[in-house]
Write a protein that holds these residues in place. Sequence first.
Motif, PDB file in Angstrom:
ATOM      1  N   MET A  49       0.875  -1.179   0.000  1.00 56.26           N
ATOM      2  CA  MET A  49       0.000   0.000   0.000  1.00 56.26           C
ATOM      3  C   MET A  49       0.912   1.229   0.000  1.00 56.26           C
ATOM      4  O   MET A  49       1.973   1.215   0.633  1.00 56.26           O
ATOM      5  CB  MET A  49      -0.862  -0.055   1.264  1.00 56.26           C
ATOM      6  N   LEU A  50       0.499   2.260  -0.702  1.00 60.05           N
ATOM      7  CA  LEU A  50       1.298   3.496  -0.677  1.00 60.05           C
ATOM      8  C   LEU A  50       1.026   4.200   0.649  1.00 60.05           C
ATOM      9  O   LEU A  50      -0.128   4.255   1.100  1.00 60.05           O
ATOM     10  CB  LEU A  50       0.907   4.417  -1.823  1.00 60.05           C
ATOM     11  N   ASN A  51       2.058   4.746   1.269  1.00 64.94           N
ATOM     12  CA  ASN A  51       1.812   5.513   2.483  1.00 64.94           C
ATOM     13  C   ASN A  51       1.403   6.944   2.103  1.00 64.94           C
ATOM     14  O   ASN A  51       1.281   7.259   0.908  1.00 64.94           O
ATOM     15  CB  ASN A  51       3.016   5.470   3.438  1.00 64.94           C
ATOM     16  N   LYS A  52       1.203   7.806   3.101  1.00 68.19           N
ATOM     17  CA  LYS A  52       0.702   9.166   2.812  1.00 68.19           C
ATOM     18  C   LYS A  52       1.678   9.980   1.981  1.00 68.19           C
ATOM     19  O   LYS A  52       1.318  10.998   1.393  1.00 68.19           O
ATOM     20  CB  LYS A  52       0.381   9.866   4.126  1.00 68.19           C
ATOM     21  N   TYR A  53       2.937   9.552   1.924  1.00 70.42           N
ATOM     22  CA  TYR A  53       3.948  10.289   1.135  1.00 70.42           C
ATOM     23  C   TYR A  53       4.179   9.639  -0.224  1.00 70.42           C
ATOM     24  O   TYR A  53       5.112   9.973  -0.949  1.00 70.42           O
ATOM     25  CB  TYR A  53       5.260  10.362   1.926  1.00 70.42           C
ATOM     26  N   GLY A  54       3.341   8.639  -0.565  1.00 63.72           N
ATOM     27  CA  GLY A  54       3.445   8.007  -1.883  1.00 63.72           C
ATOM     28  C   GLY A  54       4.477   6.896  -1.950  1.00 63.72           C
ATOM     29  O   GLY A  54       4.798   6.400  -3.029  1.00 63.72           O
ATOM     30  N   TYR A 222      -8.240   3.151  -0.452  1.00 60.99           N
ATOM     31  CA  TYR A 222      -8.505   2.346  -1.656  1.00 60.99           C
ATOM     32  C   TYR A 222      -7.537   2.754  -2.772  1.00 60.99           C
ATOM     33  O   TYR A 222      -6.937   1.913  -3.429  1.00 60.99           O
ATOM     34  CB  TYR A 222      -9.959   2.522  -2.117  1.00 60.99           C
ATOM     35  N   GLU A 223      -7.386   4.072  -2.938  1.00 62.41           N
ATOM     36  CA  GLU A 223      -6.452   4.553  -3.973  1.00 62.41           C
ATOM     37  C   GLU A 223      -5.040   4.113  -3.656  1.00 62.41           C
ATOM     38  O   GLU A 223      -4.282   3.706  -4.543  1.00 62.41           O
ATOM     39  CB  GLU A 223      -6.496   6.078  -4.028  1.00 62.41           C
ATOM     40  N   ARG A 224      -4.691   4.188  -2.369  1.00 64.97           N
ATOM     41  CA  ARG A 224      -3.322   3.826  -1.989  1.00 64.97           C
ATOM     42  C   ARG A 224      -3.050   2.327  -2.154  1.00 64.97           C
ATOM     43  O   ARG A 224      -1.927   1.890  -2.203  1.00 64.97           O
ATOM     44  CB  ARG A 224      -3.038   4.302  -0.555  1.00 64.97           C
TER      45      ARG A 224
END
Length: 259
Positions: A49-54, A222-224
Amino acid sequence: MKKPTIFNIQKFSTHDGPGIRTTIFFKGCPIRCEWCHNPESQAYAPEIMLNKYGKEETIGKDYSLRELVKKIQADQIFYDQSGGGVTFSGGEVMAQDMDYVVELAKECQRLGISVAIDTCGVAPTENYRQILPYADLFLYDLKFMDSHNHKLYTGVGNQLVLENLRFLSQQQAEINLRLILLDDVNAAKVDAEAIIEWLAKEKIHVSEISLLPYHDFGRDKYERLKRVCTQNFKKPSEEQVEALQKVYQDAGYQVTIGG
Ligand code: SF4
């Protein structure tokens, strides 16, 4: 005994049962609620999963029994002072390897740590029978009385959910019934009346009802996960939730709003 995959260990939690708690989130769930705000909890295996920093992060780590007990025991002083304990949540803890879950609960009980089970009710009744001697509280989700709607929004009917709730009540388990509320879906007065009628007919004893208004905080996850979020639900208004609270209170239930 198969090590479960855990995707979060939340310390100092105050929403998953009484007092200060550690909540263990087991990864893997047998159903797919359309409103799920923890989509990373659904698959059983670890995933990216991507974290909040991508940046890519692996969600989920396998824990031995000893490692998990150590994590839980670290905050025992806070449980003792606040009347708290540990909550096994998910995903769905009751759809994991029950040898592991039972051993974990047994060990917590031996250490004097109170155990709560947060469950959607979709697991074999035998699993509930096994955990019963070691669980002090069940946080039990009830989403719809109508099986067709249950299937429409979660992928499975509600027969097993009702059966397991009946079983736990017959065994005199302590039950906190948790009701997700989605405006225009299951938050009308008739929905509450249907639940009250069924509980009375089946003589189900619950010590508390928690009303949990829908929120969409999990949308970005979901996007991440590179998934598409199809959620299109509305949160019920405060007045609506308070009106439902009164319906349940008038039927004799102790009712809280929020987890
Ligand atoms: S039961 Fe809980 S974890 Fe499973 S899909 Fe529904 S909301 Fe998500």
